[in-house]
Design a protein around this motif. Structure first.
Motif, PDB file in Angstrom:
ATOM      1  N   GLU A   9       0.820  -1.204   0.000  1.00  0.00           N
ATOM      2  CA  GLU A   9       0.000   0.000   0.000  1.00  0.00           C
ATOM      3  C   GLU A   9       0.857   1.258   0.000  1.00  0.00           C
ATOM      4  O   GLU A   9       0.539   2.241  -0.684  1.00  0.00           O
ATOM      5  CB  GLU A   9      -0.931   0.000   1.226  1.00  0.00           C
ATOM      6  N   THR A 127      -7.729  -0.134  -3.559  1.00  0.00           N
ATOM      7  CA  THR A 127      -6.645  -0.955  -3.011  1.00  0.00           C
ATOM      8  C   THR A 127      -6.257  -0.623  -1.576  1.00  0.00           C
ATOM      9  O   THR A 127      -5.762  -1.495  -0.855  1.00  0.00           O
ATOM     10  CB  THR A 127      -5.375  -0.818  -3.881  1.00  0.00           C
ATOM     11  N   ILE A 128      -6.446   0.630  -1.152  1.00  0.00           N
ATOM     12  CA  ILE A 128      -6.009   1.045   0.182  1.00  0.00           C
ATOM     13  C   ILE A 128      -7.140   0.826   1.186  1.00  0.00           C
ATOM     14  O   ILE A 128      -8.253   1.338   1.005  1.00  0.00           O
ATOM     15  CB  ILE A 128      -5.583   2.525   0.194  1.00  0.00           C
ATOM     16  N   GLN A 132      -8.395   5.390   4.281  1.00  0.00           N
ATOM     17  CA  GLN A 132      -8.511   5.698   2.851  1.00  0.00           C
ATOM     18  C   GLN A 132      -8.851   7.169   2.602  1.00  0.00           C
ATOM     19  O   GLN A 132      -8.236   7.822   1.755  1.00  0.00           O
ATOM     20  CB  GLN A 132      -9.573   4.798   2.225  1.00  0.00           C
TER      21      GLN A 132
END
Length: 453
Positions: A9, A127-128, A132
């Protein structure tokens, strides 16, 4: 959501950060190079205004468009295509033999950099997992405030390689960003949702109305062009009516109509951007052409604005978390008015330290105002509306940049001198005064601390 480990990440965030800074940096790095470009290609001020404004017109059109394309055809794919376009333009732009070729290369660069923020934010959302919203907010502020460093970077490097260096400086950033994107951003999932619907009518009308308003503003030096003015109004009305009826519009005008307070925030953001970018456009050229310093000294002087804007941003964030929006934003408005007014004191014989002081005052104002308006915006909206809100915020920034370019072209139509600088400052003072009542009104309704509803 495609899950990744914490180490992955971090690399994804870095890859996106390297991409999102390219649009704001490339909009301001050119400011210090303008005297050299103008001399080499024998350009007038109107030509220079088009060189700058065309970048924003293209960005304003392609940012929302590419955001939608990335949702359909894959964010990683669009992100890498955007990077590739910036690579091509950064290599070929310095080889431009004339103004039209340079304009074309800047256009390709604008399309490429326009892909990076919407696709990058989409990648972050996909993805995070941890914090976020904080990551997205940090990237948005970073992308905006990094524009202030453009004049300093280009000013220090131009003395070694001339104006072409403002394009070559992108290449190391692109190299690292592309490698990180390929290695760490997960592959796009196959899209099983609805297909992308092209709003050709909305795209064409928006492009025409933005260009028409630009032509009108730049033609004011030759008198009021009634025909162009009427055409610009007609195109604006047609665009609004057309988009209002669309199920999947290019620009969601219904979002503005249903949220009057949010619309006012966008207007405030446009006006704030007008002042900020007009100063970034004019001061580097003024320092070199009138005060007579080199590009390196001009860049270092502009550093005062960027440093104070960057340092003030986190301080302002904590201030607003404790005190709400009203006092900080009113402080930013009044400080900005003082800073803009002090521009009248800058003359051909002004010492650089005084120019730096004036820029520092405005940097403080901009640091508070930029983060304040963004956080105030998100305090009005639901989390589900954050995507459209952030996209329209970027469009507002581009509109502000276009207006600033028009003011620059109009004010300095007869050349760079103290009288024309004062003319531009008068316009900016009026804009700063107009900002204040809006700040008072809209902060009466914002939620303290910028919490999402």
């Amino acid at each position: 959501m495609i899950k990744g480990n914490k180490k992955q990440e971090k690399w994804i965030i870095l890859a996106i950060a390297l991409g999102v800074i390219l649009n704001p940096l490339n909009t301001t790095m050119i400011t210090v190079a303008l005297p050299s470009i103008q001399k080499e290609f024998q350009l007038n001020t109107t030509d220079i205004s088009w060189l700058i404004a065309s970048y924003f017109i293209i960005s304003a059109i392609f940012t929302p468009l590419i955001g939608k394309l990335s949702d359909t055809y894959g964010r990683k794919n669009i992100y890498l295509i955007g990077m590739a376009l910036v690579v091509i333009s950064s290599i070929l732009a310095p080889l431009s033999p004339n103004m039209p070729v340079l304009l074309a290369m800047r256009g390709i660069q604008a399309i490429g950099t326009s892909a990076l923020l919407p696709a990058g934010i989409g990648i972050i959302r996909n993805t995070i997992q941890n914090k976020q919203n904080r990551v997205i907010g940090t990237l948005s502020v970073f992308a905006t405030t990094s524009a202030a460093f453009g004049p300093t970077i280009s000013g220090l490097l131009i003395q070694f390689g001339g104006w072409p260096v403002i394009f070559y400086v992108n290449l190391p950033v692109l190299a690292v960003g592309i490698v990180l994107a390929i290695l760490f951003i997960p592959k796009d999932e196959k899209n099983t949702g609805k297909k992308f619907k092209w709003d050709f009518g909305g795209i064409i009308l928006f492009s025409l109305l933005i260009t028409c308003w630009m032509v009108f503003l730049l033609s004011l030096e030759d008198g009021l062009q009634i025909g162009i003015f009427i055409l610009a109004i007609v195109l604006t009305v047609l665009f609004f009516v057309f988009e209002k009826k669309k199920e999947d519009p290019f620009i969601n005008v219904n979002f503005f109509q249903k949220n009057s307070n949010i619309t006012l925030i966008y207007v405030q953001y446009i006006l704030s951007t007008v002042i900020f970018f007009a100063i970034l456009l004019s001061l580097p050229t003024y320092l070199q052409s009138i005060i007579g310093v080199g590009s390196d000294s001009a860049g270092l002087t502009m550093l005062s604005l960027s440093i104070f804007a960057m340092v003030t941003t986190p301080i302002a964030t904590r201030w607003m978390e404790k005190a709400g929006f009203r006092i900080p934003l009113l402080f930013s408005g009044l400080t900005g008015l003082i800073g803009v007014t002090l521009l009248f004191t800058i003359q051909y014989d002004s010492p650089l330290y005084w120019v730096a002081v004036v820029l520092a005052i405005f940097g403080i104002s901009n640091g508070v105002q930029n983060i304040g308006l963004q956080n105030l915006l998100y305090s009005f909206i639901h989390a589900s509306e954050s995507g459209i809100a952030s996209g329209l915020l970027m469009t507002s920034r581009f509109i502000g940049n276009i207006l600033a370019s028009s003011i620059y072209g109009l004010a300095f139509a007869t050349g760079m001198n103290d009288g024309n600088m004062n003319t531009m400052v008068i316009v900016l003072v009026v804009v700063a005064v107009v900002l204040l009542p809006g700040m008072i009104y809209v902060t009466s309704y914002g939620r303290a601390g910028g919490r999402e509803r």
